[in-house]
Design a protein around this motif. Structure first.
Motif, PDB file in Angstrom:
ATOM      1  N   GLN A 158      26.068  17.786   8.481  1.00 16.12           N
ATOM      2  CA  GLN A 158      26.957  18.372   7.494  1.00 16.12           C
ATOM      3  C   GLN A 158      28.324  18.615   8.105  1.00 16.12           C
ATOM      4  O   GLN A 158      28.446  18.969   9.274  1.00 16.12           O
ATOM      5  CB  GLN A 158      26.373  19.687   6.981  1.00 16.12           C
ATOM      6  CG  GLN A 158      27.169  20.331   5.867  1.00 16.12           C
ATOM      7  CD  GLN A 158      26.506  21.593   5.342  1.00 16.12           C
ATOM      8  OE1 GLN A 158      25.309  21.800   5.525  1.00 16.12           O
ATOM      9  NE2 GLN A 158      27.285  22.437   4.688  1.00 16.12           N
ATOM     10  N   ALA A 159      29.346  18.398   7.308  1.00  9.31           N
ATOM     11  CA  ALA A 159      30.695  18.701   7.767  1.00  9.31           C
ATOM     12  C   ALA A 159      30.760  20.137   8.278  1.00  9.31           C
ATOM     13  O   ALA A 159      30.246  21.056   7.642  1.00  9.31           O
ATOM     14  CB  ALA A 159      31.693  18.497   6.640  1.00  9.31           C
ATOM     15  N   GLY A 160      31.375  20.301   9.435  1.00 10.88           N
ATOM     16  CA  GLY A 160      31.460  21.615  10.034  1.00 10.88           C
ATOM     17  C   GLY A 160      30.305  21.952  10.953  1.00 10.88           C
ATOM     18  O   GLY A 160      30.346  22.985  11.639  1.00 10.88           O
ATOM     19  N   GLY A 161      29.306  21.107  10.979  1.00  6.94           N
ATOM     20  CA  GLY A 161      28.186  21.301  11.877  1.00  6.94           C
ATOM     21  C   GLY A 161      28.478  20.742  13.246  1.00  6.94           C
ATOM     22  O   GLY A 161      29.627  20.711  13.703  1.00  6.94           O
ATOM     23  N   SER A 162      27.445  20.289  13.912  1.00  8.36           N
ATOM     24  CA  SER A 162      27.635  19.702  15.224  1.00  8.36           C
ATOM     25  C   SER A 162      26.566  18.661  15.484  1.00  8.36           C
ATOM     26  O   SER A 162      25.480  18.682  14.891  1.00  8.36           O
ATOM     27  CB  SER A 162      27.617  20.773  16.325  1.00  8.36           C
ATOM     28  OG  SER A 162      26.350  21.391  16.418  1.00  8.36           O
TER      29      SER A 162
ATOM     30  N   PHE B 223      35.816  16.896  19.470  1.00  5.48           N
ATOM     31  CA  PHE B 223      34.845  16.119  20.230  1.00  5.48           C
ATOM     32  C   PHE B 223      35.073  16.333  21.720  1.00  5.48           C
ATOM     33  O   PHE B 223      36.214  16.493  22.164  1.00  5.48           O
ATOM     34  CB  PHE B 223      34.977  14.625  19.937  1.00  5.48           C
ATOM     35  CG  PHE B 223      34.598  14.214  18.540  1.00  5.48           C
ATOM     36  CD1 PHE B 223      34.274  15.138  17.560  1.00  5.48           C
ATOM     37  CD2 PHE B 223      34.571  12.867  18.217  1.00  5.48           C
ATOM     38  CE1 PHE B 223      33.931  14.746  16.277  1.00  5.48           C
ATOM     39  CE2 PHE B 223      34.226  12.455  16.938  1.00  5.48           C
ATOM     40  CZ  PHE B 223      33.909  13.394  15.968  1.00  5.48           C
ATOM     41  N   THR B 224      34.001  16.292  22.470  1.00  6.90           N
ATOM     42  CA  THR B 224      34.083  16.418  23.914  1.00  6.90           C
ATOM     43  C   THR B 224      33.202  15.362  24.570  1.00  6.90           C
ATOM     44  O   THR B 224      32.013  15.266  24.265  1.00  6.90           O
ATOM     45  CB  THR B 224      33.641  17.804  24.391  1.00  6.90           C
ATOM     46  OG1 THR B 224      34.441  18.815  23.769  1.00  6.90           O
ATOM     47  CG2 THR B 224      33.798  17.915  25.907  1.00  6.90           C
TER      48      THR B 224
ATOM     49  N   PRO C  15      32.441  18.001  12.719  1.00 11.77           N
ATOM     50  CA  PRO C  15      32.700  16.642  12.237  1.00 11.77           C
ATOM     51  C   PRO C  15      33.145  16.652  10.780  1.00 11.77           C
ATOM     52  O   PRO C  15      32.791  17.555  10.014  1.00 11.77           O
ATOM     53  CB  PRO C  15      31.356  15.939  12.415  1.00 11.77           C
ATOM     54  CG  PRO C  15      30.350  17.044  12.338  1.00 11.77           C
ATOM     55  CD  PRO C  15      31.017  18.227  12.992  1.00 11.77           C
ATOM     56  N   LYS C  16      33.888  15.635  10.442  1.00 10.84           N
ATOM     57  CA  LYS C  16      34.419  15.477   9.106  1.00 10.84           C
ATOM     58  C   LYS C  16      33.851  14.207   8.485  1.00 10.84           C
ATOM     59  O   LYS C  16      33.421  13.306   9.197  1.00 10.84           O
ATOM     60  CB  LYS C  16      35.950  15.388   9.143  1.00 10.84           C
ATOM     61  CG  LYS C  16      36.627  16.571   9.800  1.00 10.84           C
ATOM     62  CD  LYS C  16      38.125  16.344   9.922  1.00 10.84           C
ATOM     63  CE  LYS C  16      38.805  17.521  10.595  1.00 10.84           C
ATOM     64  NZ  LYS C  16      40.270  17.290  10.736  1.00 10.84           N
TER      65      LYS C  16
ATOM     66  N   VAL D 112      28.462  11.916   8.157  1.00  7.07           N
ATOM     67  CA  VAL D 112      28.904  13.289   7.962  1.00  7.07           C
ATOM     68  C   VAL D 112      29.044  13.520   6.469  1.00  7.07           C
ATOM     69  O   VAL D 112      29.848  12.866   5.800  1.00  7.07           O
ATOM     70  CB  VAL D 112      30.230  13.575   8.675  1.00  7.07           C
ATOM     71  CG1 VAL D 112      30.603  15.051   8.508  1.00  7.07           C
ATOM     72  CG2 VAL D 112      30.132  13.211  10.149  1.00  7.07           C
ATOM     73  N   SER D 113      28.277  14.433   5.976  1.00  4.12           N
ATOM     74  CA  SER D 113      28.302  14.729   4.554  1.00  4.12           C
ATOM     75  C   SER D 113      29.191  15.932   4.288  1.00  4.12           C
ATOM     76  O   SER D 113      29.341  16.827   5.130  1.00  4.12           O
ATOM     77  CB  SER D 113      26.887  14.996   4.038  1.00  4.12           C
ATOM     78  OG  SER D 113      26.343  16.169   4.625  1.00  4.12           O
ATOM     79  N   SER D 114      29.760  15.952   3.111  1.00  3.30           N
ATOM     80  CA  SER D 114      30.599  17.067   2.703  1.00  3.30           C
ATOM     81  C   SER D 114      29.834  18.062   1.865  1.00  3.30           C
ATOM     82  O   SER D 114      30.277  19.166   1.630  1.00  3.30           O
ATOM     83  CB  SER D 114      31.825  16.556   1.947  1.00  3.30           C
ATOM     84  OG  SER D 114      31.433  15.849   0.789  1.00  3.30           O
TER      85      SER D 114
END
Length: 126
Positions: free
Chosen positions: A13-17, A68-69, A86-87, A124-126
């Motif tokens: 999900q967007a904003g997750g990791s 990102f790293t 993520p977007k 990546v889902s919104s």
């Protein structure tokens, strides 16, 4: 002679990791700079990040800086891409790549790498 296997992709999900891993074969892993590229449908393969042999130098695509790293663990022959926040536009197949360390070229283009993994899908889902 390097074999690369990516893992860790999937739906996020967007904003997750999400953390991608790339496991490399061989005892000479530490001789290779490593990179992450991505390719979205209908687009060219795009540089995302790279890391030097010792991990002392890194580069990032501008749009992923701060989110990102890239890191590596030479003892484990593994390079990682930690994807925070993520977007949807980060959706792509992500590829791990390796090249022998050298200083006479840049590392922002796919042709500058010698070995590639099979890719792992990130959605990546919104």
């Amino acid at each position: 002679q390097v074999q690369l296997v990516e893992s860790g992709g999937g739906l996020v999900q967007a904003g997750g990791s999400l953390r991608l891993s790339c496991a490399a074969s061989g005892r000479t892993f530490s001789n290779y700079a490593m990179g992450w590229f991505r390719q979205a449908p209908g687009k060219e393969r795009e540089f995302v990040s790279a890391i030097s042999t010792s991990g002392g130098t890194t580069d990032y695509l501008d749009s992923v800086k701060g989110r990102f790293t890239i890191s590596r663990d030479n003892a484990k022959n593994t390079v990682y891409l930690q994807m925070n926040s993520p977007k949807p536009e980060d959706t792509a197949v992500y590829y791990c790549a390796a090249r022998l360390a050298r200083y006479d070229s840049t590392w922002f283009k796919p042709f500058q790498y010698d070995y590639w993994g099979q890719g792992t899908q990130v959605i990546v889902s919104s």
